[in-house]
Design a protein around this motif. Structure first.
Motif, PDB file in Angstrom:
ATOM      1  N   ALA A   1      -4.997  -1.084   4.673  1.00 17.34           N
ATOM      2  CA  ALA A   1      -5.290  -2.493   4.906  1.00 17.34           C
ATOM      3  C   ALA A   1      -4.140  -3.378   4.441  1.00 17.34           C
ATOM      4  O   ALA A   1      -3.800  -4.367   5.097  1.00 17.34           O
ATOM      5  CB  ALA A   1      -6.580  -2.884   4.195  1.00 17.34           C
ATOM      6  N   ALA A   2      -3.515  -3.014   3.333  1.00 21.96           N
ATOM      7  CA  ALA A   2      -2.382  -3.786   2.825  1.00 21.96           C
ATOM      8  C   ALA A   2      -1.215  -3.741   3.801  1.00 21.96           C
ATOM      9  O   ALA A   2      -0.542  -4.754   4.054  1.00 21.96           O
ATOM     10  CB  ALA A   2      -1.948  -3.279   1.453  1.00 21.96           C
TER      11      ALA A   2
ATOM     12  N   GLY B   1       0.771  -1.236   0.000  1.00 22.33           N
ATOM     13  CA  GLY B   1       0.000   0.000   0.000  1.00 22.33           C
ATOM     14  C   GLY B   1       0.796   1.276   0.000  1.00 22.33           C
ATOM     15  O   GLY B   1       0.284   2.328   0.397  1.00 22.33           O
TER      16      GLY B   1
ATOM     17  N   GLU C   1      -5.496   6.253   1.898  1.00 18.55           N
ATOM     18  CA  GLU C   1      -6.368   5.322   1.184  1.00 18.55           C
ATOM     19  C   GLU C   1      -6.628   4.073   2.037  1.00 18.55           C
ATOM     20  O   GLU C   1      -5.681   3.395   2.445  1.00 18.55           O
ATOM     21  CB  GLU C   1      -5.738   4.906  -0.138  1.00 18.55           C
ATOM     22  CG  GLU C   1      -5.759   5.983  -1.207  1.00 18.55           C
ATOM     23  CD  GLU C   1      -7.163   6.219  -1.736  1.00 18.55           C
ATOM     24  OE1 GLU C   1      -8.025   5.324  -1.606  1.00 18.55           O
ATOM     25  OE2 GLU C   1      -7.392   7.324  -2.276  1.00 18.55           O
ATOM     26  N   PRO C   2      -7.889   3.740   2.317  1.00 20.90           N
ATOM     27  CA  PRO C   2      -8.198   2.560   3.143  1.00 20.90           C
ATOM     28  C   PRO C   2      -7.582   1.271   2.611  1.00 20.90           C
ATOM     29  O   PRO C   2      -7.099   0.438   3.383  1.00 20.90           O
ATOM     30  CB  PRO C   2      -9.730   2.508   3.123  1.00 20.90           C
ATOM     31  CG  PRO C   2     -10.150   3.914   2.860  1.00 20.90           C
ATOM     32  CD  PRO C   2      -9.107   4.489   1.948  1.00 20.90           C
ATOM     33  N   GLU C   3      -7.599   1.086   1.296  1.00 15.84           N
ATOM     34  CA  GLU C   3      -7.042  -0.141   0.729  1.00 15.84           C
ATOM     35  C   GLU C   3      -5.540  -0.245   0.987  1.00 15.84           C
ATOM     36  O   GLU C   3      -5.005  -1.330   1.241  1.00 15.84           O
ATOM     37  CB  GLU C   3      -7.317  -0.180  -0.778  1.00 15.84           C
ATOM     38  CG  GLU C   3      -6.931  -1.495  -1.434  1.00 15.84           C
ATOM     39  CD  GLU C   3      -7.310  -1.552  -2.902  1.00 15.84           C
ATOM     40  OE1 GLU C   3      -6.891  -2.512  -3.572  1.00 15.84           O
ATOM     41  OE2 GLU C   3      -8.025  -0.637  -3.368  1.00 15.84           O
ATOM     42  N   CYS C   4      -4.864   0.892   0.941  1.00 10.80           N
ATOM     43  CA  CYS C   4      -3.427   0.908   1.212  1.00 10.80           C
ATOM     44  C   CYS C   4      -3.140   0.647   2.687  1.00 10.80           C
ATOM     45  O   CYS C   4      -2.215  -0.100   3.039  1.00 10.80           O
ATOM     46  CB  CYS C   4      -2.824   2.243   0.782  1.00 10.80           C
ATOM     47  SG  CYS C   4      -2.893   2.532  -1.000  1.00 10.80           S
TER      48      CYS C   4
END
Length: 245
Positions: free
Chosen positions: A235-236, A132, A230-233
């Motif tokens: 989370a990664a 991320g 960024e939430p996805e980053c």
């Protein structure tokens, strides 16, 4: 975590945190920047090394990923810029001596160095995207050396390449056996120290002209801060820290 030694005309800057494969903390990034500046004042060349069995594993993700309110992403991005772009900013030659893995920011520091010597078992990777983040120096500069498609392969897959491939791609000057490593580093260092310092500084200044771009740091800080939110980053990064990637 940074050890500085001055021997004659050569400053050696060592990433000295072998228990963590020399991964860089926020403080380590600042120490590295300061060591480069000191070397530029006191020496005719700076050699970068790693303690133990790695050159540098990049950022210590556990210490920088969840900084939250303690340290703003912009502050981290500024520290990264000053460290990763540091070798091209100083006017003395910077030589990376790579024995072992150079990943993430460690790979970028090798790429930023003016010259690089590696042992045959050294490996190089840019795993940032998988957790991320993104490699700021690499996306700005490494394509100049190895080409856009090779840079994108490195940055998007995170797969490591060996020293022979890195040399073929223009990222290293010399690849040598373990027994010849120290001599190869010394020979290259002595050669650059033999040239008049003003001429060396002028060569670096023109070759590294892009380092003077006053907007580059601002662009990096802006981009890094955007990714950090960024939430996805996020989370990664959490999956990486938990060992579930």
């Amino acid at each position: 975590m940074i050890r500085y030694d001055l021997t004659g005309e050569v400053a050696t800057v060592t990433f000295d945190r072998p228990e963590k494969r020399n991964a860089l903390t926020l403080e380590g990034l600042a120490e590295f920047r300061d060591a480069l500046d000191r070397g530029a004042e006191e020496a005719r060349a700076v050699v970068l090394r790693g303690a133990g069995d790695a050159f540098c594993a990049g950022d210590d993700i556990a210490s920088v990923a969840g900084l939250g309110d303690e340290v703003a992403p912009a502050t981290l991005a500024t520290r990264l810029y000053d460290a990763l772009f540091g070798p091209e900013r100083v006017e003395v030659p910077v030589i990376a001596a790579v024995d072992g893995p150079a990943y993430g920011g460690g790979f970028e520091i090798v790429a930023a160095a003016d010259l690089a010597v590696a042992t045959a078992d050294a490996t190089f990777a840019l795993p940032e995207a998988s957790i991320g983040a993104y490699p700021p120096y690499a996306v700005a500069r490494v394509g100049e050396a190895c080409g856009r498609k090779r840079l994108l392969e490195l940055a998007l897959t995170g797969d490591p390449v060996d020293a022979g491939t890195a040399a073929e791609w223009g990222l290293l000057n010399r690849v040598v056996g373990e027994g010849d490593f120290d001599d190869a580093v010394s020979d290259l260092t002595e050669a650059v120290c033999a040239a008049p310092a003003p001429a060396v500084a002028l060569v670096k200044r023109y070759v590294r002209a892009a380092a003077a771009d006053p907007d580059e740091r601002a662009r990096l800080v802006e981009g890094f801060s955007a990714v950090a939110d960024e939430p996805e980053c996020l989370a990664a990064a959490e999956r990486f820290l938990s060992g579930s990637t």
